[in-house]
Design a protein around this motif. Sequence first.
Motif, PDB file in Angstrom:
ATOM      1  N   GLU A  98      10.492   9.525   0.899  1.00 43.43           N
ATOM      2  CA  GLU A  98       9.349  10.148   1.804  1.00 43.43           C
ATOM      3  C   GLU A  98       8.741   9.216   2.272  1.00 43.43           C
ATOM      4  O   GLU A  98       8.057   9.348   3.331  1.00 43.43           O
ATOM      5  CB  GLU A  98       8.564  11.146   0.710  1.00 43.43           C
ATOM      6  CG  GLU A  98       9.354  12.298   0.260  1.00 43.43           C
ATOM      7  CD  GLU A  98       8.787  12.904  -0.835  1.00 43.43           C
ATOM      8  OE1 GLU A  98       9.173  14.298  -1.026  1.00 43.43           O
ATOM      9  OE2 GLU A  98       8.064  12.348  -1.558  1.00 43.43           O
ATOM     10  N   TYR A 142       1.974   5.254  -1.193  1.00 46.62           N
ATOM     11  CA  TYR A 142       1.288   6.625  -1.459  1.00 46.62           C
ATOM     12  C   TYR A 142       1.999   6.957  -3.054  1.00 46.62           C
ATOM     13  O   TYR A 142       3.036   7.102  -2.921  1.00 46.62           O
ATOM     14  CB  TYR A 142       1.650   7.697  -0.605  1.00 46.62           C
ATOM     15  CG  TYR A 142       1.233   7.456   0.874  1.00 46.62           C
ATOM     16  CD1 TYR A 142      -0.190   7.151   1.173  1.00 46.62           C
ATOM     17  CD2 TYR A 142       2.320   7.229   1.735  1.00 46.62           C
ATOM     18  CE1 TYR A 142      -0.392   6.921   2.402  1.00 46.62           C
ATOM     19  CE2 TYR A 142       1.937   7.040   3.047  1.00 46.62           C
ATOM     20  CZ  TYR A 142       0.326   6.945   3.375  1.00 46.62           C
ATOM     21  OH  TYR A 142       0.137   6.667   4.742  1.00 46.62           O
ATOM     22  N   GLU A 143       0.958   7.114  -4.110  1.00 53.26           N
ATOM     23  CA  GLU A 143       1.579   7.403  -5.177  1.00 53.26           C
ATOM     24  C   GLU A 143       2.340   8.727  -5.368  1.00 53.26           C
ATOM     25  O   GLU A 143       3.312   8.792  -6.461  1.00 53.26           O
ATOM     26  CB  GLU A 143       0.588   7.297  -6.388  1.00 53.26           C
ATOM     27  CG  GLU A 143      -0.043   5.775  -6.670  1.00 53.26           C
ATOM     28  CD  GLU A 143       0.716   4.617  -6.929  1.00 53.26           C
ATOM     29  OE1 GLU A 143       1.538   5.152  -7.550  1.00 53.26           O
ATOM     30  OE2 GLU A 143       0.616   3.428  -6.352  1.00 53.26           O
ATOM     31  N   GLU A 144       2.116   9.627  -4.469  1.00 51.39           N
ATOM     32  CA  GLU A 144       2.746  10.885  -4.748  1.00 51.39           C
ATOM     33  C   GLU A 144       3.947  11.209  -3.900  1.00 51.39           C
ATOM     34  O   GLU A 144       4.405  12.187  -3.668  1.00 51.39           O
ATOM     35  CB  GLU A 144       1.590  12.104  -4.416  1.00 51.39           C
ATOM     36  CG  GLU A 144       0.659  12.014  -3.250  1.00 51.39           C
ATOM     37  CD  GLU A 144      -0.477  10.902  -3.357  1.00 51.39           C
ATOM     38  OE1 GLU A 144      -0.294   9.736  -2.589  1.00 51.39           O
ATOM     39  OE2 GLU A 144      -1.260  11.014  -4.246  1.00 51.39           O
ATOM     40  N   LEU A 145       4.240   9.830  -3.176  1.00 53.35           N
ATOM     41  CA  LEU A 145       5.390  10.206  -2.430  1.00 53.35           C
ATOM     42  C   LEU A 145       6.669   9.391  -2.786  1.00 53.35           C
ATOM     43  O   LEU A 145       6.425   8.254  -3.360  1.00 53.35           O
ATOM     44  CB  LEU A 145       5.233   9.626  -0.774  1.00 53.35           C
ATOM     45  CG  LEU A 145       5.080  10.671   0.066  1.00 53.35           C
ATOM     46  CD1 LEU A 145       3.553  11.369  -0.381  1.00 53.35           C
ATOM     47  CD2 LEU A 145       4.698   9.863   1.515  1.00 53.35           C
ATOM     48  N   THR A 146       7.922   9.833  -2.964  1.00 50.85           N
ATOM     49  CA  THR A 146       8.949   9.262  -3.194  1.00 50.85           C
ATOM     50  C   THR A 146       9.315   8.180  -2.116  1.00 50.85           C
ATOM     51  O   THR A 146       8.861   7.956  -1.192  1.00 50.85           O
ATOM     52  CB  THR A 146      10.277  10.028  -3.528  1.00 50.85           C
ATOM     53  OG1 THR A 146      10.692  10.335  -1.929  1.00 50.85           O
ATOM     54  CG2 THR A 146      10.045  11.066  -4.440  1.00 50.85           C
ATOM     55  N   ASP A 204       5.266   4.723  -8.985  1.00 50.46           N
ATOM     56  CA  ASP A 204       4.861   4.415 -10.398  1.00 50.46           C
ATOM     57  C   ASP A 204       5.911   3.604 -11.151  1.00 50.46           C
ATOM     58  O   ASP A 204       5.649   2.848 -11.910  1.00 50.46           O
ATOM     59  CB  ASP A 204       4.486   5.724 -10.964  1.00 50.46           C
ATOM     60  CG  ASP A 204       3.692   5.538 -12.255  1.00 50.46           C
ATOM     61  OD1 ASP A 204       2.888   4.752 -12.285  1.00 50.46           O
ATOM     62  OD2 ASP A 204       3.774   6.393 -13.176  1.00 50.46           O
ATOM     63  N   LEU A 234       0.734  -1.120  -0.028  1.00 49.77           N
ATOM     64  CA  LEU A 234       0.079   0.038   0.094  1.00 49.77           C
ATOM     65  C   LEU A 234       0.785   1.159   0.083  1.00 49.77           C
ATOM     66  O   LEU A 234       1.433   1.590   1.159  1.00 49.77           O
ATOM     67  CB  LEU A 234      -0.903   0.044   1.448  1.00 49.77           C
ATOM     68  CG  LEU A 234      -1.617  -1.015   1.209  1.00 49.77           C
ATOM     69  CD1 LEU A 234      -2.174  -1.312   2.904  1.00 49.77           C
ATOM     70  CD2 LEU A 234      -3.066  -1.267   0.466  1.00 49.77           C
ATOM     71  N   VAL A 249       7.896   9.773   6.310  1.00 51.12           N
ATOM     72  CA  VAL A 249       6.459   9.946   6.806  1.00 51.12           C
ATOM     73  C   VAL A 249       6.291   8.893   7.831  1.00 51.12           C
ATOM     74  O   VAL A 249       5.550   9.100   8.926  1.00 51.12           O
ATOM     75  CB  VAL A 249       5.502  10.222   5.694  1.00 51.12           C
ATOM     76  CG1 VAL A 249       5.074   8.748   5.393  1.00 51.12           C
ATOM     77  CG2 VAL A 249       4.381  10.930   6.380  1.00 51.12           C
ATOM     78  N   MET A 268       7.478  -1.330   1.562  1.00 51.20           N
ATOM     79  CA  MET A 268       6.767  -1.813   2.844  1.00 51.20           C
ATOM     80  C   MET A 268       7.530  -2.366   3.755  1.00 51.20           C
ATOM     81  O   MET A 268       7.243  -2.107   4.992  1.00 51.20           O
ATOM     82  CB  MET A 268       5.459  -2.700   2.509  1.00 51.20           C
ATOM     83  CG  MET A 268       4.536  -2.382   1.459  1.00 51.20           C
ATOM     84  SD  MET A 268       3.741  -0.490   1.914  1.00 51.20           S
ATOM     85  CE  MET A 268       3.119  -0.824   3.330  1.00 51.20           C
ATOM     86  N   PHE A 278       9.555   7.608  -7.794  1.00 50.22           N
ATOM     87  CA  PHE A 278       8.129   7.474  -7.084  1.00 50.22           C
ATOM     88  C   PHE A 278       7.660   6.167  -7.646  1.00 50.22           C
ATOM     89  O   PHE A 278       8.280   5.356  -8.425  1.00 50.22           O
ATOM     90  CB  PHE A 278       7.285   8.368  -8.214  1.00 50.22           C
ATOM     91  CG  PHE A 278       7.400   9.817  -7.602  1.00 50.22           C
ATOM     92  CD1 PHE A 278       6.514  10.457  -6.744  1.00 50.22           C
ATOM     93  CD2 PHE A 278       8.352  10.586  -8.124  1.00 50.22           C
ATOM     94  CE1 PHE A 278       6.718  11.452  -6.215  1.00 50.22           C
ATOM     95  CE2 PHE A 278       8.324  11.862  -7.973  1.00 50.22           C
ATOM     96  CZ  PHE A 278       7.609  12.594  -6.812  1.00 50.22           C
TER      97      PHE A 278
END
Lengths: 248, 399
Positions: free
Chosen positions: A97, A90-94, A135, A88, A101, A146, A133
Amino acid sequence: MERLLELKHVDGGYQRTRPVLHDISFNVNRHEIVGLIGLNGAGKSTTIKHILGLMEPHRGTIKVDGHTIDGSPDAYRRQLAYIPETPLLYEELTLWEHLEVTAMAYSISENDFHNRAEELLKEFRMTKMKNWFPDHFSKGMRQKVMIMSAFLLEPKLYIADEPFVGLDPVGIKSFLERMQEMRDQGCGILMSTHILSTAEKYCDRFVFLDQGRVLMQGTLQELQEQADMPGADLDDIYVAVTEEDTHE
Amino acid sequence: MNNVMTLWQTRKQEYWSTAVKYLRLIGNSGFLFAIYILFLFGSYYYGRFLEWLPENFPAVLFFTLVFAWMTARGRVRTFVKQADLVFLLPMEERMKPYFRSSLRYSWLMETGWITLLFLVLAPLYSDRIGQAAGPLLLVLLLLSLLKGWNLAASFEEQRIGDETTFRMHKWLRFFVNAGILFLLFSGLLLGAAISALGAACIYYLYFKKINGTLQWQRLIEIENNTVRLFYRIANNFTDVPHLKESIRERKWLSFIYRFVSYSRRNVYKYLFARAFLRSGDYFGVYMRLTFLGVIFILAVDLSWGRWLMGALFSYMTVLQMETLRYHFRTSQMPELYPLPEKTEEKGLIYWLKILGIVQVAIFTFASGNVLDGITVLAASAAVYVYVIYYRIPKRNSTG
């Protein structure tokens, strides 16, 4: 022995009228890797969701390091790191990051975070992808993110749901070695899997789950005795007891 | 035979029942009201715009190009799905009625869009070329027929395997359309009719003769693109699951991340900053609405109109930015974090305040004089205060 995770007579499921889990009781102690074994649909993931506090048991109690989630949600969650079956992200985090986080959320000091993160990146061969990212990640790389996020926290208890899916052999080896290292330092690990040969090699104890019930639990030797199959391996025992169960 | 048609009906209904759900959400969001207000203002300024528009504005050319493009664009919507590659591929021969219905359906929908655009442009039309070209309704009918021809041709041309040749056909159609429409809008009805007849012949002599099987992969792509456009619009109002948005890093804005320090309390500030700047369309929507707001404030020369515009555009902006809150709800991970209560709400409010201050400041400067500046500031700020201190906390307590 110190109990890190304790499930007592847990009934649970998505609807109260149709429970999926029936009277589940087992423990994970310090210095222990416990394998949660079951076929697809046996209730492994549902059990894990209850442990994580994402679902509430209809009956029974779940304690992490002595805390219930209602009593002290912070203390409960802080001791627990989760490695999900499907990554799982976050697509907008490297990648970096993601680690940052997570460390922030679990109050890891900034210094510790940097040291641990650099080390993990090296061990899982992801240093180069630090600023990528998700992606651009393969399934295995996503899983590594993970796994690194979980190890970063150095919690007392690890919950891993089918952690090997999509990992390459080097990744699996790093993961298992680190798990053993954590165990030796006193952590408890609950690992759900249906890859029984790996489980047999690395787990200290096993919980057999079938149709939402605990069929059997114990060390390999204890299971062999209970099933009356001396010298048999985990595969054979599991198949034998589940067959018995469906014939009844 | 019957089966194919039931399949088509089910597919259409499936799509519309989801679409209606999203449309309802869009309707309830207050956005429609904002559009309505804009429409009222727009119609007033429209008249003045027409007066201002110079006599020598090439209206015929303008209409020709706009509607040549409108008729050439778009393809037959087929409701096919990825799995059809496996299940429907063997039935291709028997699928004719299915695709005929698709063509009819697309024709109807596209005619609707053309009518809408034409009505918007109707005042300009009657003002400049109406007398020469004939009554609105007739032109509209002809446009619809032309659209039908384009759709039928585009369905035949999708059999062409080569991607470049395939794309070229769209341009060919565009030029055919432009030719016919230019004659039509210039008032040469007879010429238009003859060239239309010619186009119909082209269809039977050329497009009908294109050989090859259906390009299923392409049909699926066309379908996905159509749906994605709708979902992307809906996604501005509510969370559309499974809509994969591409991420843009926007490195030049990364200095903004430094506002958030390393701390447990700031987890959501950290996440929302990245969601806002990198993902979906939050940043784009914010910039666009701020820009449009400035344009409108500059264009309206009534004082009360200015503060109304300020408030309106602030409201539209904050409505969209508010949806950031749901951005991470689909992920399980934040739920597991040992975070103090309301971290999410505080993180959201933090960024809404910053975005609000920036936008209100820009609107205030745009209003030109001190008195209007103060009223615009008050109106826009009031909108943000209402949302941040009343709407969001209240929404949280009700669930």
